[in-house]
Design a protein around this motif. Sequence first.
Motif, PDB file in Angstrom:
ATOM      1  N   TYR A  86       0.820  -1.204   0.000  1.00 58.94           N
ATOM      2  CA  TYR A  86       0.000   0.000   0.000  1.00 58.94           C
ATOM      3  C   TYR A  86       0.854   1.255   0.000  1.00 58.94           C
ATOM      4  O   TYR A  86       1.932   1.286   0.579  1.00 58.94           O
ATOM      5  CB  TYR A  86      -0.904   0.019   1.237  1.00 58.94           C
ATOM      6  CG  TYR A  86      -1.766  -1.209   1.412  1.00 58.94           C
ATOM      7  CD1 TYR A  86      -2.833  -1.468   0.550  1.00 58.94           C
ATOM      8  CD2 TYR A  86      -1.524  -2.105   2.448  1.00 58.94           C
ATOM      9  CE1 TYR A  86      -3.631  -2.594   0.720  1.00 58.94           C
ATOM     10  CE2 TYR A  86      -2.321  -3.230   2.631  1.00 58.94           C
ATOM     11  CZ  TYR A  86      -3.369  -3.468   1.758  1.00 58.94           C
ATOM     12  OH  TYR A  86      -4.151  -4.582   1.930  1.00 58.94           O
ATOM     13  N   GLU A  87       0.302   2.270  -0.630  1.00 61.40           N
ATOM     14  CA  GLU A  87       0.975   3.570  -0.661  1.00 61.40           C
ATOM     15  C   GLU A  87       0.194   4.641   0.088  1.00 61.40           C
ATOM     16  O   GLU A  87       0.773   5.594   0.597  1.00 61.40           O
ATOM     17  CB  GLU A  87       1.179   4.033  -2.107  1.00 61.40           C
ATOM     18  CG  GLU A  87       2.191   3.214  -2.887  1.00 61.40           C
ATOM     19  CD  GLU A  87       3.627   3.526  -2.497  1.00 61.40           C
ATOM     20  OE1 GLU A  87       3.881   4.645  -2.004  1.00 61.40           O
ATOM     21  OE2 GLU A  87       4.488   2.647  -2.687  1.00 61.40           O
ATOM     22  N   TYR A  88      -1.151   4.491   0.145  1.00 60.16           N
ATOM     23  CA  TYR A  88      -1.982   5.561   0.702  1.00 60.16           C
ATOM     24  C   TYR A  88      -2.988   5.017   1.709  1.00 60.16           C
ATOM     25  O   TYR A  88      -3.506   3.905   1.567  1.00 60.16           O
ATOM     26  CB  TYR A  88      -2.748   6.283  -0.412  1.00 60.16           C
ATOM     27  CG  TYR A  88      -1.833   6.865  -1.463  1.00 60.16           C
ATOM     28  CD1 TYR A  88      -1.166   8.069  -1.258  1.00 60.16           C
ATOM     29  CD2 TYR A  88      -1.618   6.177  -2.648  1.00 60.16           C
ATOM     30  CE1 TYR A  88      -0.314   8.577  -2.215  1.00 60.16           C
ATOM     31  CE2 TYR A  88      -0.756   6.681  -3.615  1.00 60.16           C
ATOM     32  CZ  TYR A  88      -0.109   7.882  -3.384  1.00 60.16           C
ATOM     33  OH  TYR A  88       0.748   8.371  -4.326  1.00 60.16           O
ATOM     34  N   TYR A  89      -3.234   5.836   2.718  1.00 61.58           N
ATOM     35  CA  TYR A  89      -4.259   5.537   3.713  1.00 61.58           C
ATOM     36  C   TYR A  89      -5.283   6.661   3.655  1.00 61.58           C
ATOM     37  O   TYR A  89      -4.946   7.846   3.788  1.00 61.58           O
ATOM     38  CB  TYR A  89      -3.633   5.454   5.107  1.00 61.58           C
ATOM     39  CG  TYR A  89      -4.626   5.367   6.249  1.00 61.58           C
ATOM     40  CD1 TYR A  89      -5.719   4.511   6.182  1.00 61.58           C
ATOM     41  CD2 TYR A  89      -4.468   6.140   7.395  1.00 61.58           C
ATOM     42  CE1 TYR A  89      -6.620   4.415   7.226  1.00 61.58           C
ATOM     43  CE2 TYR A  89      -5.358   6.047   8.455  1.00 61.58           C
ATOM     44  CZ  TYR A  89      -6.432   5.190   8.367  1.00 61.58           C
ATOM     45  OH  TYR A  89      -7.323   5.105   9.393  1.00 61.58           O
ATOM     46  N   ALA A  90      -6.543   6.299   3.427  1.00 64.99           N
ATOM     47  CA  ALA A  90      -7.608   7.301   3.332  1.00 64.99           C
ATOM     48  C   ALA A  90      -8.763   6.899   4.243  1.00 64.99           C
ATOM     49  O   ALA A  90      -8.966   5.717   4.529  1.00 64.99           O
ATOM     50  CB  ALA A  90      -8.097   7.431   1.892  1.00 64.99           C
ATOM     51  N   VAL A  91      -9.492   7.902   4.714  1.00 65.84           N
ATOM     52  CA  VAL A  91     -10.676   7.667   5.546  1.00 65.84           C
ATOM     53  C   VAL A  91     -11.842   8.438   4.940  1.00 65.84           C
ATOM     54  O   VAL A  91     -11.745   9.640   4.715  1.00 65.84           O
ATOM     55  CB  VAL A  91     -10.452   8.129   7.004  1.00 65.84           C
ATOM     56  CG1 VAL A  91     -11.720   7.884   7.822  1.00 65.84           C
ATOM     57  CG2 VAL A  91      -9.270   7.405   7.632  1.00 65.84           C
ATOM     58  N   LEU A  92     -12.931   7.723   4.670  1.00 68.37           N
ATOM     59  CA  LEU A  92     -14.147   8.353   4.169  1.00 68.37           C
ATOM     60  C   LEU A  92     -15.219   8.301   5.239  1.00 68.37           C
ATOM     61  O   LEU A  92     -15.608   7.232   5.697  1.00 68.37           O
ATOM     62  CB  LEU A  92     -14.655   7.626   2.918  1.00 68.37           C
ATOM     63  CG  LEU A  92     -16.013   8.087   2.389  1.00 68.37           C
ATOM     64  CD1 LEU A  92     -15.944   9.528   1.894  1.00 68.37           C
ATOM     65  CD2 LEU A  92     -16.512   7.156   1.285  1.00 68.37           C
ATOM     66  N   ASN A 199       4.188   4.047   7.953  1.00 64.78           N
ATOM     67  CA  ASN A 199       4.431   2.866   8.774  1.00 64.78           C
ATOM     68  C   ASN A 199       3.227   1.929   8.652  1.00 64.78           C
ATOM     69  O   ASN A 199       2.245   2.086   9.364  1.00 64.78           O
ATOM     70  CB  ASN A 199       4.663   3.270  10.239  1.00 64.78           C
ATOM     71  CG  ASN A 199       5.076   2.098  11.105  1.00 64.78           C
ATOM     72  OD1 ASN A 199       4.773   0.933  10.811  1.00 64.78           O
ATOM     73  ND2 ASN A 199       5.779   2.383  12.190  1.00 64.78           N
ATOM     74  N   ILE A 200       3.315   0.966   7.736  1.00 60.97           N
ATOM     75  CA  ILE A 200       2.166   0.092   7.479  1.00 60.97           C
ATOM     76  C   ILE A 200       1.846  -0.782   8.683  1.00 60.97           C
ATOM     77  O   ILE A 200       0.678  -1.085   8.941  1.00 60.97           O
ATOM     78  CB  ILE A 200       2.428  -0.780   6.225  1.00 60.97           C
ATOM     79  CG1 ILE A 200       1.167  -1.583   5.863  1.00 60.97           C
ATOM     80  CG2 ILE A 200       3.618  -1.691   6.434  1.00 60.97           C
ATOM     81  CD1 ILE A 200      -0.045  -0.759   5.569  1.00 60.97           C
ATOM     82  N   GLY A 205      -2.106  -2.343  12.586  1.00 61.30           N
ATOM     83  CA  GLY A 205      -2.394  -2.594  13.998  1.00 61.30           C
ATOM     84  C   GLY A 205      -3.528  -1.726  14.510  1.00 61.30           C
ATOM     85  O   GLY A 205      -4.369  -2.181  15.293  1.00 61.30           O
ATOM     86  N   TYR A 206      -3.572  -0.483  14.055  1.00 62.67           N
ATOM     87  CA  TYR A 206      -4.637   0.439  14.452  1.00 62.67           C
ATOM     88  C   TYR A 206      -5.981  -0.025  13.908  1.00 62.67           C
ATOM     89  O   TYR A 206      -7.007   0.002  14.613  1.00 62.67           O
ATOM     90  CB  TYR A 206      -4.317   1.837  13.937  1.00 62.67           C
ATOM     91  CG  TYR A 206      -5.441   2.834  14.088  1.00 62.67           C
ATOM     92  CD1 TYR A 206      -5.742   3.396  15.321  1.00 62.67           C
ATOM     93  CD2 TYR A 206      -6.205   3.217  12.981  1.00 62.67           C
ATOM     94  CE1 TYR A 206      -6.784   4.302  15.452  1.00 62.67           C
ATOM     95  CE2 TYR A 206      -7.235   4.124  13.101  1.00 62.67           C
ATOM     96  CZ  TYR A 206      -7.520   4.664  14.341  1.00 62.67           C
ATOM     97  OH  TYR A 206      -8.556   5.562  14.463  1.00 62.67           O
ATOM     98  N   LEU A 207      -6.012  -0.497  12.676  1.00 56.98           N
ATOM     99  CA  LEU A 207      -7.269  -0.873  12.036  1.00 56.98           C
ATOM    100  C   LEU A 207      -7.845  -2.182  12.571  1.00 56.98           C
ATOM    101  O   LEU A 207      -9.065  -2.365  12.574  1.00 56.98           O
ATOM    102  CB  LEU A 207      -7.074  -0.991  10.520  1.00 56.98           C
ATOM    103  CG  LEU A 207      -6.746   0.317   9.783  1.00 56.98           C
ATOM    104  CD1 LEU A 207      -6.602   0.059   8.300  1.00 56.98           C
ATOM    105  CD2 LEU A 207      -7.803   1.376  10.045  1.00 56.98           C
ATOM    106  N   THR A 208      -7.011  -3.075  13.024  1.00 53.92           N
ATOM    107  CA  THR A 208      -7.522  -4.361  13.496  1.00 53.92           C
ATOM    108  C   THR A 208      -8.228  -4.256  14.844  1.00 53.92           C
ATOM    109  O   THR A 208      -8.821  -5.239  15.306  1.00 53.92           O
ATOM    110  CB  THR A 208      -6.397  -5.406  13.593  1.00 53.92           C
ATOM    111  OG1 THR A 208      -5.321  -4.888  14.389  1.00 53.92           O
ATOM    112  CG2 THR A 208      -5.880  -5.777  12.216  1.00 53.92           C
TER     113      THR A 208
END
Length: 247
Positions: A86-92, A199-200, A205-208
């Motif tokens: 992954y390259e990008y983290y987005a929140v909708l 930092n993937i 870890g945050y998402l789980t």
Amino acid sequence: MGNIAERVSNYSKERGSIAVTELAQLELQDGVSGDNCVALDELAYDVPVGESRFEHELAELALLAKKEISKSYEAWEQVIKAGGPYEYYAVLSFLRPYSDRQSTEALDQLLRFLNRALWGPRWKSKGCGLRGTVVAERHRLSRDLRGRLHFNLLLQRPTGIADDNSIQSCFSSAVLKLRDASKRQMSATDRLYNEPIENIDWVVGYLTKELQCSDWNRGDNVFFIRPEGIDCNVMPPRTAAQLRRQH
């Protein structure tokens, strides 16, 4: 102990089931093991002073269950990472309360807007399209949106697109196009976080932390972004009426 049977699967048509871990239902009886019970006599330990054998057996089994659950979280972290790199983290997230189905349809529409903005109106015929993973969460703190979905997106770098500023600009314009059935704007630029991932391991870890809640089995809120749209979404949708009961 209750039923702690656990299923871990990525529901992916491409990769199949990553792992399946099951614990039989633990039916504890004082000194008795049934057909579906853990054999308590096989647990080796010294019972602490002042603690009954049954209490210690219960503590030992709770520890075993905790270890199995920890393993399942690790398995889901591997599932999510496997969808990269992954390259990008987005929140909708959204300006108003919507049902799960409305929110998910908006996410799918956003991805179509992004694909068109990045590769042009013929992005499908070019074989282009975003790829990544979605982790859905429910708002907890917002009084107006409590229980409503928002989406965390982990995205691969779009094929042939190297300019980060161009990608972020596409996100900003695409989110403003989202409209509900009443033609109202569904989200806004300040509701769409979009940054390169540094930092993937931290992000995953945050998402789980939201892999399990009362609305779904562990991992049901994880699904995938393919060029043709959302794939492998097995999350049971809740209606607007069901969500209003949380207020």
